[in-house]
Design an enzyme around this catalytic site. Structure first.
Site, mmCIF file in Angstrom:
data_model
loop_
_atom_site.group_PDB
_atom_site.id
_atom_site.type_symbol
_atom_site.label_atom_id
_atom_site.label_comp_id
_atom_site.label_asym_id
_atom_site.label_seq_id
_atom_site.Cartn_x
_atom_site.Cartn_y
_atom_site.Cartn_z
ATOM 1 N N HIS A 64 39.426 -112.565 0.078
ATOM 2 C CA HIS A 64 39.641 -113.666 -1.211
ATOM 3 C C HIS A 64 38.496 -114.639 -1.091
ATOM 4 C CE1 HIS A 64 43.018 -111.961 -2.937
ATOM 5 N NE2 HIS A 64 43.777 -111.971 -1.782
ATOM 6 N N THR A 80 52.271 -115.543 0.038
ATOM 7 C CA THR A 80 52.111 -115.731 -1.591
ATOM 8 C C THR A 80 52.247 -114.429 -2.185
ATOM 9 O OG1 THR A 80 49.740 -115.602 -1.300
ATOM 10 C CG2 THR A 80 50.574 -117.714 -1.193
#
Length: 249
Positions: free
Chosen positions: A44, A170
């Site tokens: 990411h 998450t």
């Protein structure tokens, strides 16, 4: 010896940094801040392979162990990163024993695994006999971040070549129908994280987790987590900037 393995042998937890911003200079600077390891995030972030190699060298120069969170559970990518200075691999979305076996084989030379021979940077650090000790030198963590992975956790933890698991909070929260927050206090997420830690301990495997704050990381260490990452570089930078601006205005 890999510093992370040495700390584990001494019964000590590992405190690691997390890099989302490309750049060797700040990677080295942070490595000199007493982190045990620093993770370069390729999943990411805008960091590409070439930059990751430079950052890993800078991290090692700074005194921390260079780890990489790979973009995917891909043997070719993992092999290239290991050949160029990654001494720890964190692989995302390990959902079953098959995924874990693929990861375990990617980090190991035959006959244990499928890793192709070509260690460039490791030979500089460990010498020409690196291949014989590679499995004892590297650290491999499988990310547990889905409901499916929790269902298959026992099988994942039993796979050879995996040192432990790493909680991705998450994505795990999203999979459980909760908000994708780091340091979550939502019941299903808290329960799932504790379940992962307990199962890891029962299997004599290490358990790590991504943390957003020092307080949460300290709490997880006290609970028995062996590897915590604390606040990525971008979050630290923006928090410091807000503090400076607020004091200036």
């Amino acid at each position: 010896m890999n510093r992370v393995r040495q700390l584990w042998q001494e019964g000590k937890p590992v405190v690691a940094g997390w890099l989302q911003l490309p750049g060797a200079l700040h990677a080295e600077a942070l490595a000199r801040c007493d982190y045990d390891a620093i993770v370069v995030d390729l999943q990411h972030s805008p960091i590409d392979f070439g930059m990751a190699v430079s950052m890993m060298s800078a991290i090692e120069l700074g005194g921390a162990e260079p780890f990489v969170r790979v973009a995917a559970n891909d043997g070719s990518e993992i092999g290239k990163l290991l050949d160029n200075g990654a001494y720890g691999i964190i692989s995302p979305m390990i959902n079953d024993a098959g995924d874990a076996q693929h990861l375990g084989r990617a980090v190991s030379y035959p006959p244990r695994g499928d890793r192709s021979f070509g260690p460039r940077r490791p030979n500089l650090r460990f010498g020409a006999n690196y291949h014989a000790q590679a499995s004892e030198t590297l650290v491999t963590l499988a990310m547990i971040e889905t409901e499916a992975a929790i269902s298959n956790l026992d099988a994942i933890l039993s796979v050879e070549g995996i040192d432990g698991v790493f909680v991705g909070p998450t994505d795990l929260a999203l999979s459980l129908g909760c908000s994708p927050r780091v340091d979550s206090t939502e019941g299903p997420v808290v329960e799932a994280i504790q379940h992962i830690r307990r199962k890891s301990a029962e299997a004599s495997k290490r358990c790590g987790i991504f943390c957003g704050s020092a307080a949460f990381a300290r709490q997880k260490i006290e609970e028995g987590f062996a590897f915590v990452t604390v606040a990525p570089d971008l979050a630290m930078l923006t928090e410091a900037a807000r503090n400076i601006i607020s004091r200036t205005r």
